[in-house]
Structures are given as structure tokens and as C-alpha cells.
Scaffold this motif. Structure first.
Motif, PDB file in Angstrom:
ATOM      1  N   ALA A  53      16.672 -51.125 -67.242  1.00  0.00           N
ATOM      2  CA  ALA A  53      17.073 -49.768 -67.631  1.00  0.00           C
ATOM      3  C   ALA A  53      17.175 -48.899 -66.383  1.00  0.00           C
ATOM      4  N   GLU A  54      17.708 -47.682 -66.590  1.00  0.00           N
ATOM      5  CA  GLU A  54      17.885 -46.741 -65.489  1.00  0.00           C
ATOM      6  C   GLU A  54      16.568 -46.499 -64.768  1.00  0.00           C
ATOM      7  N   LYS A  55      16.647 -46.409 -63.455  1.00  0.00           N
ATOM      8  CA  LYS A  55      15.456 -46.352 -62.612  1.00  0.00           C
ATOM      9  C   LYS A  55      14.721 -45.009 -62.721  1.00  0.00           C
ATOM     10  N   GLY A  56      13.377 -45.083 -62.798  1.00  0.00           N
ATOM     11  CA  GLY A  56      12.547 -43.904 -62.619  1.00  0.00           C
ATOM     12  C   GLY A  56      12.321 -43.015 -63.809  1.00  0.00           C
ATOM     13  N   ARG A  57      12.676 -43.459 -65.017  1.00  0.00           N
ATOM     14  CA  ARG A  57      12.567 -42.580 -66.179  1.00  0.00           C
ATOM     15  C   ARG A  57      11.414 -42.929 -67.113  1.00  0.00           C
ATOM     16  N   TRP A  58      10.722 -44.037 -66.887  1.00  0.00           N
ATOM     17  CA  TRP A  58       9.892 -44.618 -67.934  1.00  0.00           C
ATOM     18  C   TRP A  58       8.419 -44.659 -67.567  1.00  0.00           C
ATOM     19  N   ALA A  59       7.588 -44.534 -68.611  1.00  0.00           N
ATOM     20  CA  ALA A  59       6.132 -44.634 -68.444  1.00  0.00           C
ATOM     21  C   ALA A  59       5.572 -45.369 -69.653  1.00  0.00           C
ATOM     22  N   ALA A  60       4.419 -46.001 -69.460  1.00  0.00           N
ATOM     23  CA  ALA A  60       3.780 -46.713 -70.561  1.00  0.00           C
ATOM     24  C   ALA A  60       3.537 -45.763 -71.730  1.00  0.00           C
ATOM     25  N   GLY A  61       3.859 -46.251 -72.933  1.00  0.00           N
ATOM     26  CA  GLY A  61       3.693 -45.439 -74.140  1.00  0.00           C
ATOM     27  C   GLY A  61       4.945 -44.732 -74.586  1.00  0.00           C
ATOM     28  N   ASP A  62       5.983 -44.620 -73.740  1.00  0.00           N
ATOM     29  CA  ASP A  62       7.235 -43.994 -74.146  1.00  0.00           C
ATOM     30  C   ASP A  62       7.846 -44.758 -75.325  1.00  0.00           C
ATOM     31  N   LEU A  63       8.488 -44.046 -76.229  1.00  0.00           N
ATOM     32  CA  LEU A  63       9.197 -44.642 -77.352  1.00  0.00           C
ATOM     33  C   LEU A  63      10.699 -44.605 -77.086  1.00  0.00           C
ATOM     34  N   LEU A  64      11.398 -45.673 -77.452  1.00  0.00           N
ATOM     35  CA  LEU A  64      12.841 -45.720 -77.284  1.00  0.00           C
ATOM     36  C   LEU A  64      13.431 -46.681 -78.316  1.00  0.00           C
ATOM     37  N   TYR A  65      14.757 -46.589 -78.496  1.00  0.00           N
ATOM     38  CA  TYR A  65      15.475 -47.521 -79.364  1.00  0.00           C
ATOM     39  C   TYR A  65      16.326 -48.443 -78.492  1.00  0.00           C
ATOM     40  N   VAL A  66      16.327 -49.719 -78.875  1.00  0.00           N
ATOM     41  CA  VAL A  66      17.089 -50.747 -78.177  1.00  0.00           C
ATOM     42  C   VAL A  66      18.052 -51.373 -79.168  1.00  0.00           C
ATOM     43  N   SER A  67      19.259 -51.730 -78.705  1.00  0.00           N
ATOM     44  CA  SER A  67      20.212 -52.425 -79.578  1.00  0.00           C
ATOM     45  C   SER A  67      20.862 -53.593 -78.838  1.00  0.00           C
ATOM     46  N   VAL A  68      21.439 -54.498 -79.621  1.00  0.00           N
ATOM     47  CA  VAL A  68      22.174 -55.636 -79.067  1.00  0.00           C
ATOM     48  C   VAL A  68      23.390 -55.871 -79.961  1.00  0.00           C
ATOM     49  N   ALA A  69      24.539 -56.151 -79.343  1.00  0.00           N
ATOM     50  CA  ALA A  69      25.764 -56.393 -80.108  1.00  0.00           C
ATOM     51  C   ALA A  69      25.644 -57.701 -80.895  1.00  0.00           C
ATOM     52  N   PRO A  70      26.211 -57.774 -82.091  1.00  0.00           N
ATOM     53  CA  PRO A  70      26.106 -58.997 -82.903  1.00  0.00           C
ATOM     54  C   PRO A  70      26.553 -60.256 -82.176  1.00  0.00           C
ATOM     55  N   GLU A  71      27.580 -60.154 -81.324  1.00  0.00           N
ATOM     56  CA  GLU A  71      28.066 -61.361 -80.617  1.00  0.00           C
ATOM     57  C   GLU A  71      27.112 -61.846 -79.535  1.00  0.00           C
ATOM     58  N   HIS A  72      26.096 -61.041 -79.209  1.00  0.00           N
ATOM     59  CA  HIS A  72      25.149 -61.422 -78.171  1.00  0.00           C
ATOM     60  C   HIS A  72      23.792 -61.875 -78.731  1.00  0.00           C
ATOM     61  N   VAL A  73      23.720 -62.045 -80.046  1.00  0.00           N
ATOM     62  CA  VAL A  73      22.500 -62.567 -80.670  1.00  0.00           C
ATOM     63  C   VAL A  73      22.585 -64.090 -80.653  1.00  0.00           C
ATOM     64  N   LEU A  74      21.814 -64.741 -79.790  1.00  0.00           N
ATOM     65  CA  LEU A  74      21.858 -66.193 -79.628  1.00  0.00           C
ATOM     66  C   LEU A  74      20.918 -66.852 -80.626  1.00  0.00           C
ATOM     67  N   THR A  75      21.406 -67.815 -81.384  1.00  0.00           N
ATOM     68  CA  THR A  75      20.544 -68.583 -82.286  1.00  0.00           C
ATOM     69  C   THR A  75      20.347 -69.983 -81.693  1.00  0.00           C
ATOM     70  N   LEU A  76      19.114 -70.451 -81.758  1.00  0.00           N
ATOM     71  CA  LEU A  76      18.710 -71.660 -81.033  1.00  0.00           C
ATOM     72  C   LEU A  76      17.876 -72.575 -81.916  1.00  0.00           C
ATOM     73  N   ARG A  77      17.802 -73.831 -81.473  1.00  0.00           N
ATOM     74  CA  ARG A  77      16.918 -74.769 -82.167  1.00  0.00           C
ATOM     75  C   ARG A  77      15.930 -75.368 -81.178  1.00  0.00           C
TER      76      ARG A  77
END
Length: 342
Positions: A318-342
Motif C-alpha cells: 500500500a501507499e507508503k507512510g499512512r498506516w499504523a497498527a489497529g487502523d481499519l480499512l477495506y480491501v478488494s480483489v477483482a473476480p478474475e484474480h481469485v485463484l482456486t487451488l488444490r
């Protein structure tokens, strides 16, 4: 064209390898101890397989059923060892010339000295030149023998980072000019991706078939292959059609296509994770566990808010210098980048 279909037992270790490759460089990718170097030694004739066949450009190098086992000097296979195996009492010029065809030895040696920028050290011995020059000498010696295939066994592992990148580029150029079969053994997915168009993944002595490099990264198929491909986030998963449930994180993600029924795990690459707003497709809330500075970004270690205590953590850049332990954020991933494995 190189075709390999062999088996070899060494104590409790069982090698079972099957692949074909043409003029495009092939990466033999696997963790240490999985059998990559053993495979190269069998192709070169240094080790004898127990069963199978090895065929190079229509010539049978080994066939257990046909009782064919050509000696190394008749296989026309060049082998670049990790430690280069130069003759210590010979000069650079002599090391290259010793493998050249007698009728054009002088011309071949002069051309390879020029091509690999070794003219200034031509009369030096291996102990008097740098590691990079030693590697170039070893590769020039291989090419002087006019091989039909080149095998490279972790060729950059002994070099520091700066020199490794420089010589990696030189090796790529040399193999492109060679335009014949080459097999590049490595455990480094970045090196494999930059240097080869195809990949054959080895897992615990087994390898079955080569794949285009782009296909391998888009769909590694197994957890161990995903790990070799550099996928940082791996977690158990349950397929639900086009959705994948992740019980340990307490979330469900949508895929672009239905997940295979045999899916047991999910992979998310750091570079595919994005900061998002609540409600965006495939977004979920996380808390920052740790923020570690990189050169141009921060490496975040995250815990999904609904994760079980024993759940693996999530990693992203993530972008440098903005984060500290305990911060809350939302993360997303595009459907085509969800890898399914065995």
C-alpha cells in the motif's frame, strides 16, 4: 526439440519427470531438493535413469527398453554448472578453445571472446577474473562445442543482486541468439518469468508437462505451485459455484468462472489486492496488524475482521507512510484474480 520421460530412484527419493520443449527457453521451477539438478544430470548423461527415454532433435540419448545410453560427450548437451567447472590451470582463451571443433578452433574462440566481452582477460586464469567473467567464460566454452541443448543449473545463485541482474540479461541474450533447446533450473519465480517463455513445475521429484509462463501465473493449479509462483496469501477454501467460501476469514469471494469441485484453497497475490470502499464487489474489512516499510511502499500485514484466531494473516502493498497498527480499512480483489487451488 527435447523430450524427457524418465524415472530414477535415489534411496527414498523417487524422480518421475515428463516434459517436452522446443527452441523457447524452459524454466524447470521447484523448491530446493525437489529433483531439478538430478533431472539435468540425467539429460546430460552424468546420471543414468532407471527407466524411460530422452530424445533430442530426433536422436535417442537414452532408452532403457532399447538399451541405449549415450555417453555425455556424444549427447551434444552443454551443462552450465553452478560453480562453472572451469579448468583452473587454463586461461580463459584455453578454456573456451578446448571444447571447440578442431578445424575452426581459433576462429570460434576469437568470436566467443568478442561476443562475451572477454578479450581483455583472455590470458587470465579463472582465479584471476570476477565471478561474472567466470560465468561468461563457462557459457562461451559451452557454445564453442556447438551443442544442440544447453542446461543451466541455478546459474545466478552464487552472485550478488546487482551482478545477478546484469548476468541474467546477458544469459537471456545468449540463449536468444542460440535459438535452440535450453532448460533453466531455478527456484526463483522472478528469474524464471523474466528469462523463459515456458515453465515446468517440479514438486517432490515429480514434473508433468510444460506450460506457457503466463498460464502458470494466471492459474498455478496447486498450492505448492502457487507458492513457487510467488503467491503470498494462501488460505483454505470451499467452492460454491462462482463463489468461494473462506471459513477461516469468515468471507465469501466471487470468481469470474466457477471454481473446480476439487478446490481446497484460495490464493490472492499482493499486487492484485486494492484498497476499497465498503460495499465494493469482493471487498472486506481488515485491521492493520503491522506496517513494514519497503523502498517505495509499505508492506501491510492485515487480519480480516471476521477471521478466526488461528486464521492466516493477509499481506498487501500500500501507499507508503499512512498506516499504523489497529487502523481499519477495506480491501478488494477483482473476480478474475481469485485463484482456486488444490
Amino acid at each position: 526439440m527435447l523430450s524427457v520421460d524418465i524415472q530414477k530412484r535415489l534411496g527414498d527419493f523417487q524422480l518421475q519427470v515428463q516434459f517436452e520443449t522446443g527452441s523457447s527457453p524452459l524454466a524447470l521451477l521447484g523448491a530446493s531438493g525437489c529433483g531439478k539438478s538430478v533431472t539435468l544430470r540425467c539429460i546430460a548423461g552424468i546420471l543414468r535413469p532407471d527407466e524411460g527415454k530422452i530424445i533430442l532433435n530426433g536422436r535417442t540419448l537414452f532408452d532403457s527398453a532399447g538399451h541405449i545410453d549415450l555417453p555425455p560427450q556424444r549427447r551434444k548437451v552443454g551443462y552450465l554448472f553452478q560453480q562453472y567447472a572451469l579448468f583452473p590451470n587454463m586461461t580463459v582463451r584455453q578454456n573456451i578453445a578446448v571444447a571447440a571443433q578442431k578445424g575452426r578452433r581459433k576462429e570460434t574462440t576469437a568470436e566467443l571472446l568478442r561476443r562475451f566481452h572477454l578479450e581483455d582477460v583472455a590470458e587470465h586464469r579463472p582465479s584471476q577474473i570476477s565471478g561474472g567473467q567466470q560465468q561468461r567464460t563457462a557459457l562461451a566454452r559451452i557454445l564453442s562445442s556447438e551443442p544442440e541443448a544447453i542446461l543451466l543449473d541455478e546459474p545466478l545463485s552464487a552472485l550478488d543482486l546487482y551482478l545477478r541482474r546484469q548476468l541474467e540479461e546477458e544469459l537471456r541474450c545468449a540463449l536468444t541468439a542460440f535459438s535452440a533447446t535450453s532448460v533453466w533450473v531455478t527456484h526463483d519465480q522472478g528469474e524464471a518469468c523474466r528469462s523463459c517463455r515456458q515453465v515446468c513445475v517440479m514438486e517432490s521429484g515429480a514434473a508433468f508437462g510444460a506450460r506457457p509462463m503466463e498460464e502458470f501465473f494466471a492459474d498455478p493449479v496447486s498450492v505448492s505451485a502457487a507458492r513457487l509462483s510467488g503467491c503470498e496469501n494462501l488460505v483454505g477454501a470451499v467452492p460454491r459455484g462462482t463463489e468461494v467460501e473462506i471459513p477461516l476469514w469468515g468471507i465469501t469471494l466471487r470468481r469470474a468462472a466457477p471454481a473446480a469441485p476439487e478446490t481446497t484453497a484460495l490464493g490472492l497475490r499482493m499486487q492484485h489486492l486494492r484498497l476499497a470502499r465498503e460495499g465494493v464487489e469482493n471487498s472486506f474489512a481488515c485491521s492493520v496488524v503491522q506496517s513494514a516499510p519497503e523502498a517505495f511502499s509499505d508492506l501491510l500485514t492485515l487480519r480480516p475482521l471476521s477471521a478466526a484466531p488461528e486464521a492466516p494473516l493477509l499481506h498487501m502493498e500500500a501507499e507508503k507512510g499512512r498506516w499504523a497498527a489497529g487502523d481499519l480499512l477495506y480491501v478488494s480483489v477483482a473476480p478474475e484474480h481469485v485463484l482456486t487451488l488444490r
